[in-house]
Design an enzyme around this catalytic site. Sequence first.
Site, PDB file in Angstrom:
ATOM      1  CD  GLU A   1      -8.156 -13.580  -2.682  1.00 31.09           C
ATOM      2  OE1 GLU A   1      -9.158 -13.206  -3.316  1.00 31.09           O
ATOM      3  OE2 GLU A   1      -8.137 -14.605  -1.976  1.00 31.09           O
TER       4      GLU A   1
ATOM      5  CD  GLU B   1     -10.696  -6.007 -12.499  1.00 29.72           C
ATOM      6  OE1 GLU B   1      -9.573  -6.383 -12.891  1.00 29.72           O
ATOM      7  OE2 GLU B   1     -11.048  -6.065 -11.307  1.00 29.72           O
TER       8      GLU B   1
ATOM      9  CE  LYS C   1       6.210  -5.801  -7.139  1.00 26.98           C
ATOM     10  NZ  LYS C   1       6.095  -4.405  -7.083  1.00 26.98           N
TER      11      LYS C   1
ATOM     12  CB  CYS D   1     -10.943  -6.429  -5.938  1.00 25.74           C
ATOM     13  SG  CYS D   1     -11.057  -6.403  -4.153  1.00 25.74           S
TER      14      CYS D   1
ATOM     15  N   GLY E   1      -1.736 -12.883 -12.405  1.00 28.13           N
ATOM     16  CA  GLY E   1      -1.892 -14.044 -11.529  1.00 28.13           C
ATOM     17  C   GLY E   1      -1.607 -15.344 -12.270  1.00 28.13           C
TER      18      GLY E   1
ATOM     19  N   GLY F   1      -3.739  -9.007  -7.600  1.00 27.56           N
ATOM     20  CA  GLY F   1      -3.547  -8.144  -8.761  1.00 27.56           C
ATOM     21  C   GLY F   1      -4.398  -8.625  -9.913  1.00 27.56           C
TER      22      GLY F   1
HETATM   23  P1  NAP Z   1      -1.119  -5.767 -11.016  1.00 30.77           P
HETATM   24  O1  NAP Z   1      -0.691  -4.850 -12.088  1.00 30.77           O
HETATM   25  O2  NAP Z   1      -1.354  -7.190 -11.374  1.00 30.77           O
HETATM   26  O3  NAP Z   1       0.000  -5.662  -9.872  1.00 30.77           O
HETATM   27  C1  NAP Z   1      -0.134  -6.259  -8.598  1.00 30.77           C
HETATM   28  C2  NAP Z   1       1.243  -6.432  -7.980  1.00 30.77           C
HETATM   29  O4  NAP Z   1       1.950  -7.433  -8.709  1.00 30.77           O
HETATM   30  C3  NAP Z   1       2.129  -5.198  -8.047  1.00 30.77           C
HETATM   31  O5  NAP Z   1       2.963  -5.174  -6.916  1.00 30.77           O
HETATM   32  C4  NAP Z   1       2.931  -5.439  -9.317  1.00 30.77           C
HETATM   33  O6  NAP Z   1       4.147  -4.735  -9.359  1.00 30.77           O
HETATM   34  C5  NAP Z   1       3.166  -6.923  -9.206  1.00 30.77           C
HETATM   35  N1  NAP Z   1       3.413  -7.619 -10.461  1.00 30.77           N
HETATM   36  C6  NAP Z   1       2.919  -7.321 -11.677  1.00 30.77           C
HETATM   37  N2  NAP Z   1       3.329  -8.250 -12.572  1.00 30.77           N
HETATM   38  C7  NAP Z   1       4.084  -9.154 -11.893  1.00 30.77           C
HETATM   39  C8  NAP Z   1       4.786 -10.330 -12.265  1.00 30.77           C
HETATM   40  N3  NAP Z   1       4.801 -10.800 -13.524  1.00 30.77           N
HETATM   41  N4  NAP Z   1       5.465 -11.005 -11.317  1.00 30.77           N
HETATM   42  C9  NAP Z   1       5.445 -10.588 -10.048  1.00 30.77           C
HETATM   43  N5  NAP Z   1       4.811  -9.450  -9.641  1.00 30.77           N
HETATM   44  C10 NAP Z   1       4.123  -8.754 -10.552  1.00 30.77           C
HETATM   45  O7  NAP Z   1      -2.464  -5.250 -10.328  1.00 30.77           O
HETATM   46  P2  NAP Z   1      -2.796  -3.785  -9.807  1.00 30.77           P
HETATM   47  O8  NAP Z   1      -3.022  -2.887 -10.976  1.00 30.77           O
HETATM   48  O9  NAP Z   1      -1.806  -3.370  -8.786  1.00 30.77           O
HETATM   49  O10 NAP Z   1      -4.174  -4.049  -9.037  1.00 30.77           O
HETATM   50  C11 NAP Z   1      -5.419  -4.075  -9.685  1.00 30.77           C
HETATM   51  C12 NAP Z   1      -5.945  -5.495  -9.848  1.00 30.77           C
HETATM   52  O11 NAP Z   1      -5.957  -6.142  -8.579  1.00 30.77           O
HETATM   53  C13 NAP Z   1      -7.367  -5.561 -10.351  1.00 30.77           C
HETATM   54  O12 NAP Z   1      -7.498  -6.614 -11.274  1.00 30.77           O
HETATM   55  C14 NAP Z   1      -8.165  -5.870  -9.092  1.00 30.77           C
HETATM   56  O13 NAP Z   1      -9.410  -6.509  -9.314  1.00 30.77           O
HETATM   57  C15 NAP Z   1      -7.214  -6.768  -8.375  1.00 30.77           C
HETATM   58  N6  NAP Z   1      -7.527  -6.832  -6.966  1.00 30.77           N
HETATM   59  C16 NAP Z   1      -8.084  -7.978  -6.496  1.00 30.77           C
HETATM   60  C17 NAP Z   1      -8.414  -8.084  -5.153  1.00 30.77           C
HETATM   61  C18 NAP Z   1      -9.024  -9.341  -4.623  1.00 30.77           C
HETATM   62  O14 NAP Z   1      -9.024  -9.517  -3.422  1.00 30.77           O
HETATM   63  N7  NAP Z   1      -9.554 -10.220  -5.454  1.00 30.77           N
HETATM   64  C19 NAP Z   1      -8.159  -7.009  -4.296  1.00 30.77           C
HETATM   65  C20 NAP Z   1      -7.586  -5.847  -4.817  1.00 30.77           C
HETATM   66  C21 NAP Z   1      -7.266  -5.769  -6.157  1.00 30.77           C
HETATM   67  P3  NAP Z   1       4.256  -3.273 -10.038  1.00 30.77           P
HETATM   68  O15 NAP Z   1       3.318  -2.393  -9.309  1.00 30.77           O
HETATM   69  O16 NAP Z   1       5.675  -2.932  -9.825  1.00 30.77           O
HETATM   70  O17 NAP Z   1       3.874  -3.467 -11.481  1.00 30.77           O
END
Ligand code: NAP
Length: 510
Positions: A264, A398, A189, A298, A247, A242
């Site tokens: 992550e 963040e 997904k 990230c 998480g 995410g």
């Molecule tokens: P996000 O809003 O948490 O979304 C990540 C993924 O999870 C998306 O596919 C999202 O779907 C899905 N999702 C959201 N809520 C969910 C839930 N309750 N249950 C299941 N799936 C869910 O994060 P983002 O805005 O895409 O990415 C930015 C974040 O990722 C930042 O905090 C960044 O630091 C972190 N990040 C971390 C790393 C690492 O390796 N540590 C690498 C890259 C990014 P939708 O898009 O449909 O909402």
Amino acid sequence: MTETIARSDAGPTGDIPTRRLFIAGEWVDTVSGRTFESRNPADSRDVVGHFQAGSAADVGMAVKAAEMAFPAWRATPAPKRGEILYRTGQLMAEHKERLARALTREMGKVIAEARGDVQEGIDIAFLMGGEGRRMFGDTVPSELPDKWAMSIRQPIGIAGIITPWNFPIAIPCWKMMPALVAGNTVVFKPASDTPHCATLLVELMAEAGFPPGTVNLVTGSGSDVGDPIVDSPDVAVISFTGHSANGKLIAARAGRRLKRLSLELGGKNAIAVLRDADLDLAVEGILWSAFGTTGQRCTACSRVVVEEPVVDALLTRLEARARALRIGDGQEEATEVGPLINEPAVEKVESYIEIGRAEAELVTGGRRATGEGLSDGHYFEPTIFTGVHPMDRIGQEEIFGPVLSVIPVADYEAAVTAVNQVRYGLSASIYTRDVNAAFRAMRDFETGIVYVNAGTTGAETHLPFGGWKETGNGHREAGHAALDTYTEWKSIYVDFSGRLQKAQIDNQPG
Ligand code: NAP
């Protein structure tokens, strides 16, 4: 290329295509009958495509397909599985420019960085392709005669892969390649902001020869698609990248079923600049780490912890360079800072600008970027605050945008305290010419990644990638460590003595 291969390219001015889910080797519509749009963040009038708003029913079908494909895929010799990964890497390399262009159009990062994102996917495909011929376990001596002892890795089952938009090719590859080479099947997904990148990747994976059901793509929201994947009793392992808040929600859900879970999450990465540092070199690393990908990595640097004697000299250089960065559409090779991902991201950054104005001193930026060609995109000026206290909100939370906090400190000890005084622990760096200080930082920084005389970004795929503290839950992507997420260990003892031998009892004194 066979007739079954569908490619989902369309130019900005072409018909707006409707993309499908990929389940059991077929491109299909969602049972929900609903679709959603993906738009270009550099020009929100440009609709990249319409995508299926998947549902729990679609997830159910994808999981079933993955379940049916699992026995044959698991039984396929790992080197043969690796060959399909290798072919995927080759196809991605052949299509690198096409993928990078599509990535920039959908996600906004500048084209050179988009090429890097795709290259990371290629690198991990080749690395994990090679794991098909390694996937080492241990063979160790037994404490008893006429007995062998060894350990092997085995696949877990179905892997649920949930990915963010900021590395829309690399991160799905980081997760799917180790999962697949280890013999798992996947339900993928992608983020709702980057479904086209995911579609292009899965098209190439299908072309590379992954058997039907081995790789399944379900686009749609976190609640409609992500949650059913996490909740499915048949999905054995979840890999999620995410926000930390999401998480934690996923960990609670997955924990009810004691699922294997790799997280992550967020970061608040720091660069420490000591008084003896090469300041020009430090400025290059800070600019690249803070404003590359518009601060949406990230590993982005959002804090510079500087020894007081060099704050002014560093800030003067940083301000001049930040003001001169070229903001624009990432498709232009000369652009240095592209747009933020969407309007809510701009609003979030704006809210932190207000917080920052109350806490510290604004040096430059702090506004939506305006000018020719910028009016229809989500652009924001590279922003620097100084006089930030380590515990200020802009120094702790963040922001995920082009906002940098400069934190003055008295000495090395105070620098280490400031670097570590956050709840995240992904990446940190130190600029110094003092070899002893560099080694102390390597030891003292509480992060999964440490750089010396380089910025906070630029991880390579053959070392483990991941963070300490609330950046994750101890798992790692990339390197052979990634296999730990997607495999069970099995320890095997072969006794060829022809008699009962008791470990810890036989061969003991007395
Ligand atoms: P996000 O809003 O948490 O979304 C990540 C993924 O999870 C998306 O596919 C999202 O779907 C899905 N999702 C959201 N809520 C969910 C839930 N309750 N249950 C299941 N799936 C869910 O994060 P983002 O805005 O895409 O990415 C930015 C974040 O990722 C930042 O905090 C960044 O630091 C972190 N990040 C971390 C790393 C690492 O390796 N540590 C690498 C890259 C990014 P939708 O898009 O449909 O909402």
